[in-house]
Write a protein that holds these residues in place. Sequence first.
Motif, mmCIF file in Angstrom:
data_model
loop_
_atom_site.group_PDB
_atom_site.id
_atom_site.type_symbol
_atom_site.label_atom_id
_atom_site.label_comp_id
_atom_site.label_asym_id
_atom_site.label_seq_id
_atom_site.Cartn_x
_atom_site.Cartn_y
_atom_site.Cartn_z
ATOM 1 N N MET A 85 31.893 -35.204 -102.258
ATOM 2 C CA MET A 85 30.768 -35.799 -102.970
ATOM 3 C C MET A 85 30.348 -37.111 -102.319
ATOM 4 O O MET A 85 29.174 -37.436 -102.266
ATOM 5 C CB MET A 85 31.122 -36.021 -104.439
ATOM 6 C CG MET A 85 31.221 -34.724 -105.223
ATOM 7 S SD MET A 85 31.669 -34.978 -106.924
ATOM 8 C CE MET A 85 30.195 -35.800 -107.526
ATOM 9 N N ASN A 86 31.325 -37.885 -101.803
ATOM 10 C CA ASN A 86 31.028 -39.169 -101.197
ATOM 11 C C ASN A 86 30.497 -39.053 -99.777
ATOM 12 O O ASN A 86 30.061 -40.032 -99.205
ATOM 13 C CB ASN A 86 32.273 -40.066 -101.219
ATOM 14 C CG ASN A 86 32.573 -40.570 -102.600
ATOM 15 O OD1 ASN A 86 31.657 -40.905 -103.343
ATOM 16 N ND2 ASN A 86 33.820 -40.617 -102.972
ATOM 17 N N THR A 87 30.554 -37.872 -99.188
ATOM 18 C CA THR A 87 30.036 -37.692 -97.836
ATOM 19 C C THR A 87 28.710 -36.929 -97.842
ATOM 20 O O THR A 87 28.137 -36.689 -96.782
ATOM 21 C CB THR A 87 31.038 -36.936 -96.954
ATOM 22 O OG1 THR A 87 31.321 -35.669 -97.533
ATOM 23 C CG2 THR A 87 32.317 -37.724 -96.771
ATOM 24 N N ASP A 96 33.015 -36.594 -89.757
ATOM 25 C CA ASP A 96 34.201 -36.526 -88.906
ATOM 26 C C ASP A 96 34.811 -37.910 -88.698
ATOM 27 O O ASP A 96 36.031 -38.082 -88.743
ATOM 28 C CB ASP A 96 33.874 -35.888 -87.558
ATOM 29 C CG ASP A 96 33.617 -34.391 -87.661
ATOM 30 O OD1 ASP A 96 34.026 -33.784 -88.679
ATOM 31 O OD2 ASP A 96 33.013 -33.835 -86.726
ATOM 32 N N GLU A 97 33.945 -38.890 -88.481
ATOM 33 C CA GLU A 97 34.426 -40.266 -88.295
ATOM 34 C C GLU A 97 35.132 -40.763 -89.564
ATOM 35 O O GLU A 97 36.204 -41.370 -89.502
ATOM 36 C CB GLU A 97 33.240 -41.180 -87.963
ATOM 37 C CG GLU A 97 33.621 -42.604 -87.684
ATOM 38 C CD GLU A 97 32.410 -43.463 -87.350
ATOM 39 O OE1 GLU A 97 32.513 -44.686 -87.558
ATOM 40 O OE2 GLU A 97 31.375 -42.927 -86.901
ATOM 41 N N LEU A 98 34.557 -40.470 -90.712
ATOM 42 C CA LEU A 98 35.152 -40.870 -91.981
ATOM 43 C C LEU A 98 36.486 -40.159 -92.212
ATOM 44 O O LEU A 98 37.465 -40.778 -92.648
ATOM 45 C CB LEU A 98 34.180 -40.579 -93.127
ATOM 46 C CG LEU A 98 34.512 -41.156 -94.492
ATOM 47 C CD1 LEU A 98 34.706 -42.662 -94.422
ATOM 48 C CD2 LEU A 98 33.413 -40.817 -95.474
ATOM 49 N N ASP A 103 42.355 -40.339 -92.461
ATOM 50 C CA ASP A 103 43.632 -39.872 -91.915
ATOM 51 C C ASP A 103 44.464 -41.035 -91.378
ATOM 52 O O ASP A 103 45.672 -41.111 -91.622
ATOM 53 C CB ASP A 103 43.421 -38.839 -90.807
ATOM 54 C CG ASP A 103 42.973 -37.495 -91.336
ATOM 55 O OD1 ASP A 103 43.144 -37.232 -92.546
ATOM 56 O OD2 ASP A 103 42.455 -36.702 -90.527
ATOM 57 N N ARG A 104 43.808 -41.951 -90.639
ATOM 58 C CA ARG A 104 44.527 -43.121 -90.110
ATOM 59 C C ARG A 104 45.087 -43.964 -91.254
ATOM 60 O O ARG A 104 46.237 -44.402 -91.218
ATOM 61 C CB ARG A 104 43.606 -43.979 -89.240
ATOM 62 C CG ARG A 104 43.427 -43.471 -87.835
ATOM 63 C CD ARG A 104 42.755 -44.493 -86.941
ATOM 64 N NE ARG A 104 41.463 -44.949 -87.425
ATOM 65 C CZ ARG A 104 40.306 -44.318 -87.213
ATOM 66 N NH1 ARG A 104 40.276 -43.201 -86.499
ATOM 67 N NH2 ARG A 104 39.176 -44.800 -87.678
#
Length: 125
Positions: A85-87, A96-98, A103-104
């Motif tokens: 929902m936030n993307t 992908d960047e998010l 993940d990091r």
Amino acid sequence: MSLTYRIKELADQKKVTFAEIERNTGISNGQIRRWDTSSPKIENIQKVADYFDVSTDYLLGRTNTPAREENLPEEALSSQIMFRMNTEGLSEAEVDELKDEVDRFLRFRRSEIERERELKQDDKA
């Protein structure tokens, strides 16, 4: 395809109205129609997905396969729904960047938690 359109398709197949879905799932009267202009609660999306026995991804238009992800714990499903929902509206590259950033962060937090656990164990010894 919008969330309400996808729900309408499922309702037509099952021969039920939005009002019946709302009554059977405990969602407030008239809520589903409002989802075209406002964001629904995650719990309500899950209720509708459960009602039709489809995945939340399917309702949100993220996949055309209505199958559920049965093996995921509820917390993971809830997190996935919030992420999706936030993307909404972001490009694939931005999503992908998010994802990489999330993940990091999760790897970092896990290592911090493990380090704190080790410190506590060392203090007890």
